[in-house]
Write an enzyme that holds these catalytic residues in place. Sequence first.
Site, PDB file in Angstrom:
ATOM      1  N   LYS A   1       0.843  -1.192   0.000  1.00  0.00           N
ATOM      2  CA  LYS A   1       0.000   0.000   0.000  1.00  0.00           C
ATOM      3  C   LYS A   1       0.880   1.245   0.000  1.00  0.00           C
ATOM      4  CE  LYS A   1      -4.344   1.337   2.155  1.00  0.00           C
ATOM      5  NZ  LYS A   1      -5.138   1.468   0.943  1.00  0.00           N
TER       6      LYS A   1
HETATM    7  N1  PMP Z   1      -7.899  -2.184  -3.027  1.00  0.00           N
HETATM    8  C1  PMP Z   1      -7.388  -0.955  -2.970  1.00  0.00           C
HETATM    9  C2  PMP Z   1      -6.686  -0.410  -4.158  1.00  0.00           C
HETATM   10  C3  PMP Z   1      -7.525  -0.173  -1.808  1.00  0.00           C
HETATM   11  O1  PMP Z   1      -7.029   1.072  -1.759  1.00  0.00           O
HETATM   12  C4  PMP Z   1      -8.232  -0.710  -0.711  1.00  0.00           C
HETATM   13  C5  PMP Z   1      -8.416   0.104   0.539  1.00  0.00           C
HETATM   14  N2  PMP Z   1      -7.346  -0.076   1.433  1.00  0.00           N
HETATM   15  C6  PMP Z   1      -8.729  -2.014  -0.811  1.00  0.00           C
HETATM   16  C7  PMP Z   1      -8.553  -2.722  -1.986  1.00  0.00           C
HETATM   17  C8  PMP Z   1      -9.443  -2.651   0.331  1.00  0.00           C
HETATM   18  O2  PMP Z   1      -8.523  -3.050   1.303  1.00  0.00           O
HETATM   19  P1  PMP Z   1      -8.898  -3.110   2.832  1.00  0.00           P
HETATM   20  O3  PMP Z   1     -10.074  -3.991   2.963  1.00  0.00           O
HETATM   21  O4  PMP Z   1      -7.698  -3.689   3.506  1.00  0.00           O
HETATM   22  O5  PMP Z   1      -9.187  -1.725   3.249  1.00  0.00           O
END
Ligand code: PMP
Length: 312
Positions: A164
């Site tokens: 991320k």
């Molecule tokens: N994909 C992307 C590109 C994201 O930015 C997010 C948000 N964090 C998610 C999926 C969902 O991930 P999470 O459930 O860990 O928030």
Amino acid sequence: MSEAFHGAEYCWMNGEVVKTEDALVSAMEPIYLGIFEGIKAYVEGDVLKEGKLNIFGWKPHIDRLWRSAAVNGITMPYTKEEMLEATRQAIKANGFETNVYIQPRIWPKAGTGRYLAKEFHVVVPTWKFDTLLGKDNPRFREERRYMISSWRRISSDALPPQAKSWANYGNSGLATREAARLGYDGAIFLDRRGFVSEGTGACLMAVRDGKVVTPPVTASILESVTRGCLIEFIAEDLGIPVEVRDFTRVELYAADEVFLCGTGAEVTPITSIDDMKVGEEYPGPITAKVAGHYSEILAGNVEKRRNWLTPV
Ligand code: PMP
């Protein structure tokens, strides 16, 4: 202006709680080399009320932050336990009693080596957000017209979507702006192979013949904490079969229901894709069931899932 643009009054920065307006760095800081996490804390008992807060999915979120750090050459200067304490302090300093979003941000300190940096800034801003969840929340039912982006999702051999990092969101920005220009509410990415990948900031699930299907990690998705929890509870708690497999945009058009899932998106139903209405009913019955159960888990009302919550 919404708090999402300036943060709540206090944040935690490099070891202490400070006023967010005083959390200043030079404009020359290499923030673009940074990583972050997106985490939420929800009100115990009812996500639409006020009260004591619990952080959802602390462990998988903080573990992912450590993996993002490893991929991006960042050595976390605090322990996971210290990050939890920092998060608690940031929330408590603001006196929050409503749902909050928490976004730890880490980047190399200017002048310490940039790509091979030795020192890092760690900031934990927080802010309030409006949930889509909770009983009879009208926001859940709003219409959402999505399109398949003409941009493909970044892939692991170039810019790994599993980590991320802010850099990944350049790709999301292209697709979001394209959708906005064309009058859509949001975009869905295909991966480099042409299979369905994810949204611009959320993972995606479709319902076909009573089953929930979602793309695998190898379809260039972020390893979403929400997706992981949904895969587990949809099958175990709701008794609905879940298939993790590749599928094409044609299957998406033919789906009975489509929804996004993520920390930000929570469970967001999608009304149409490329102007083709999804399914017969909106929001679909399985989407509503998943959202309802998810909101009970977040509020701490599902005994079996209380271990997904960490008290603030
Ligand atoms: N994909 C992307 C590109 C994201 O930015 C997010 C948000 N964090 C998610 C999926 C969902 O991930 P999470 O459930 O860990 O928030």
